[in-house]
Structure formats: C-alpha cells, structure tokens
Design a protein around this motif. Structure first.
Motif, PDB file in Angstrom:
ATOM      1  N   LEU A 199       0.849  -1.192   0.000  1.00 37.94           N
ATOM      2  CA  LEU A 199       0.000   0.000   0.000  1.00 37.94           C
ATOM      3  C   LEU A 199       0.883   1.240   0.000  1.00 37.94           C
ATOM      4  N   ARG A 200       0.777   2.027  -1.050  1.00 35.12           N
ATOM      5  CA  ARG A 200       1.561   3.252  -1.151  1.00 35.12           C
ATOM      6  C   ARG A 200       0.832   4.410  -0.472  1.00 35.12           C
ATOM      7  N   GLY A 201       1.614   5.352   0.017  1.00 31.83           N
ATOM      8  CA  GLY A 201       1.023   6.537   0.629  1.00 31.83           C
ATOM      9  C   GLY A 201       1.314   6.627   2.114  1.00 31.83           C
ATOM     10  N   LYS A 202       0.705   7.599   2.769  1.00 33.57           N
ATOM     11  CA  LYS A 202       0.928   7.824   4.190  1.00 33.57           C
ATOM     12  C   LYS A 202       0.287   6.710   5.013  1.00 33.57           C
ATOM     13  N   GLU A 203       0.948   6.382   6.111  1.00 34.59           N
ATOM     14  CA  GLU A 203       0.412   5.384   7.038  1.00 34.59           C
ATOM     15  C   GLU A 203       0.009   6.086   8.334  1.00 34.59           C
ATOM     16  N   TYR A 204      -1.207   5.837   8.742  1.00 32.60           N
ATOM     17  CA  TYR A 204      -1.734   6.451   9.957  1.00 32.60           C
ATOM     18  C   TYR A 204      -1.923   5.397  11.038  1.00 32.60           C
ATOM     19  N   VAL A 205      -1.758   5.807  12.269  1.00 30.71           N
ATOM     20  CA  VAL A 205      -2.039   4.959  13.423  1.00 30.71           C
ATOM     21  C   VAL A 205      -3.134   5.640  14.237  1.00 30.71           C
ATOM     22  N   VAL A 206      -4.184   4.895  14.518  1.00 31.34           N
ATOM     23  CA  VAL A 206      -5.319   5.439  15.263  1.00 31.34           C
ATOM     24  C   VAL A 206      -5.402   4.724  16.609  1.00 31.34           C
ATOM     25  N   ASP A 207      -5.201   5.471  17.693  1.00 33.61           N
ATOM     26  CA  ASP A 207      -5.362   4.918  19.039  1.00 33.61           C
ATOM     27  C   ASP A 207      -6.841   4.984  19.398  1.00 33.61           C
ATOM     28  N   HIS A 208      -7.408   3.820  19.658  1.00 38.67           N
ATOM     29  CA  HIS A 208      -8.863   3.724  19.799  1.00 38.67           C
ATOM     30  C   HIS A 208      -9.204   2.834  20.987  1.00 38.67           C
ATOM     31  N   VAL A 209     -10.177   3.239  21.757  1.00 34.60           N
ATOM     32  CA  VAL A 209     -10.619   2.464  22.920  1.00 34.60           C
ATOM     33  C   VAL A 209     -12.120   2.223  22.814  1.00 34.60           C
ATOM     34  N   SER A 210     -12.536   0.977  23.030  1.00 34.01           N
ATOM     35  CA  SER A 210     -13.953   0.627  22.991  1.00 34.01           C
ATOM     36  C   SER A 210     -14.335  -0.054  24.297  1.00 34.01           C
ATOM     37  N   ARG A 211     -15.508   0.320  24.802  1.00 35.94           N
ATOM     38  CA  ARG A 211     -16.009  -0.317  26.022  1.00 35.94           C
ATOM     39  C   ARG A 211     -17.528  -0.270  26.028  1.00 35.94           C
TER      40      ARG A 211
END
Length: 302
Positions: free
Chosen positions: A266-278
C-alpha cells in the motif's frame, strides 16, 4: 458528539491549566520542581472546571486498591508504562510471562519505568487451568480485578485468562486477534476496503498469489510485531527466498513463525489510530502519522 465536546474544551481552554511559580534561573533547584517520577505538570480535571459542570461527573468508589491485583501478560515496552500507572494508583501488579517469551524482551523497559517492581512475577503453566491455579495461589487474599496484555505477545493469553476468570474481557470469539490475516478478513467482512493477501505455512499455499500479483509485495509473519521479519519484495524469487527464511526464523518476542502473510504493498501515508472501545462506546483518543523509510539495510524504519 465527541467532536463537539472537544471543540467546546478547546474554546474554554479546558484541556490543561498550567500553574507557574517564580524560579531562581541562575541556579535552579531541579529537585524542587521534580517529584520522584520526574517533572510534574499540574492538571485540573475537566469536571473540576465550573463551566464543565453538568457535562461530566466524577465517579466515586469505595474500592481499596491495596487489596486488589492487576495482572499484566508480557509487560514490555510501553506496556510497562501502563503497569507503572496502575501501581501508582495503589493496585498490586503481577507480571505473567508467556511460554517462550524472549528473555531479552523482558528487559525492554522504557527509561521512565526503570526500577518498576512487580509484586508478583510468574511464568505461564502448561495449561490455562494450571495457570489460573498458580495465579490464585500466588495472589492469596488479593482479589484479581483485571488481566491486561502488557504487549502484543500477551494478547492471546490475556483474552483467555480474563474470560475464564470472569473479568472484563475481549473474549475468545476471535480465535487469534494477533493474526494479521484474520484482522484483514474481519475488515473485509464488515464491508471495508481491505488488503489483497494470501497466507500459509507451505510455499505452495501462497505461490499462485506471488506469481499473479503486481510487485512489490510485502511478506511478514502472521503475528509480526514491530516490523519483525517484514520485507518489501520486488520479484518472485526474492519473495520465495524470504518465505523460506521466515519459516525457519525465531520471532523477536520468542517462538517460531507459524505462517507467512503475503500482502499487496500500500503506497502513501500510514496512519495509526489509538482507539478504545467499552460496552459499545468507541473513543478515538489519538491519530498519528508514521514517518517510515528505508534505512540501515531495512525497508521499514520508523
């Protein structure tokens, strides 16, 4: 709803309030401004702000944390930071190491957590039932209130133990949440765009994919962590060679490579999403952009 709330906090400067005091700049007394855990910023919680009243409520508790125990499975790297925070809040903490976990990774502790002492330290037993019995014998009168993964290697055991011990858990409905192949299949089944891929423990299981997909392709262990074993392959022969290397390799966290995952690049920017579910409530707490480039003989250096 969350976006509106964040915008409101921005307008009233409600995230943090900093307090300053006069300092002798000629020879500042460092220790006067530092607690045992380093520099301290004074934070006023949002629900202490008059303009925030009615929007948030402080939950009171009568729990005595000193009589309770939180278990961390394979606490290394930033997982140590969570353990340290839990201990600062008065809880007892236990380090539970999975079978085969790397001795070197046990020492992978952030500078901010140097000196962190666990009240208990155990090694995983030969079965889940024996592991639970071992934990109970060690904990004695302490009540186990949580089993948390202290790092990616501890995810599977933390899920199993928390479910078996009737604690808050992610459960085991997904058999192996660390399997990057399964992660993509779940994304696809939910109707989202996913990566084209093929995986297997035998080269014949991925050979057709490697012969028909456009290069470059990414090869990695199905349970890779921290870019361990990840390689960008530019042709079929390179991919075949790396497949063989991975299937004979020892992973950085310990254990052998069970299978190899081959994916489109996958070309392009890589994002990291910190996510919490409860309990059905989902919160995005941070979004990062990776700066990842070739360096030191590796295709992916963060």
């Amino acid at each position: 709803r969350d976006i509106d709330f964040v915008r409101h906090m921005e307008k009233i400067n409600g995230f943090f309030v900093y307090e300053t005091k006069t300092e002798n700049l000629k020879r500042p007394r460092i220790m006067d401004r530092m607690g045992g855990d380093g520099p301290t910023l004074i934070r006023h919680m949002s629900n202490d702000r008059p303009e925030m009243r009615g929007m948030m409520r402080r939950k009171m508790t009568t729990v005595d944390a000193s009589k309770e125990l939180v278990i961390f499975v394979d606490p290394y790297s930033t997982g140590c930071c969570v353990a340290k925070e839990i201990k600062k809040r008065g809880y007892n903490i236990m380090a539970l190491w999975t079978n085969g976990f790397s001795e070197a990774m046990k020492k992978h502790v952030p500078l901010s957590c140097e000196g962190l002492q666990y009240n208990f330290e155990l090694e995983e037993a030969t079965s889940v039932e024996k592991t639970i019995t071992m934990i109970q014998n060690a904990a004695k009168t302490f009540r186990v209130v949580a089993v948390l993964a202290g790092g990616e290697a501890g995810v599977d055991l933390a899920d199993v133990l928390s479910e078996k011990m009737n604690l808050r858990t992610n459960g085991t409905e997904i058999p192996n949440r660390r399997d990057k192949r399964i992660q993509q299949e779940l994304i696809k089944s939910a109707g989202f765009r996913s990566v084209r891929q093929s995986a297997g423990s035998k080269f014949t299981e991925v050979e057709h994919f490697l012969k028909t997909e456009l290069y470059p392709l990414v090869l990695k262990p199905i349970e890779s962590a921290g870019s361990d074993g990840v390689k960008l392959c530019h042709n079929f022969n390179e991919a075949k060679d790396h497949f063989g290397i991975l299937m004979k390799s020892q992973m950085i966290n310990g254990g052998a490579c069970g299978a190899v995952l081959c994916q489109e690049f996958l070309r392009g920017k890589e994002y990291v999403v910190d996510h919490v579910s409860r309990d059905g409530i989902h919160k995005t707490v941070m979004v990062w952009v990776y700066d990842k480039r070739p360096a030191n003989g590796s295709q992916f250096v963060y």
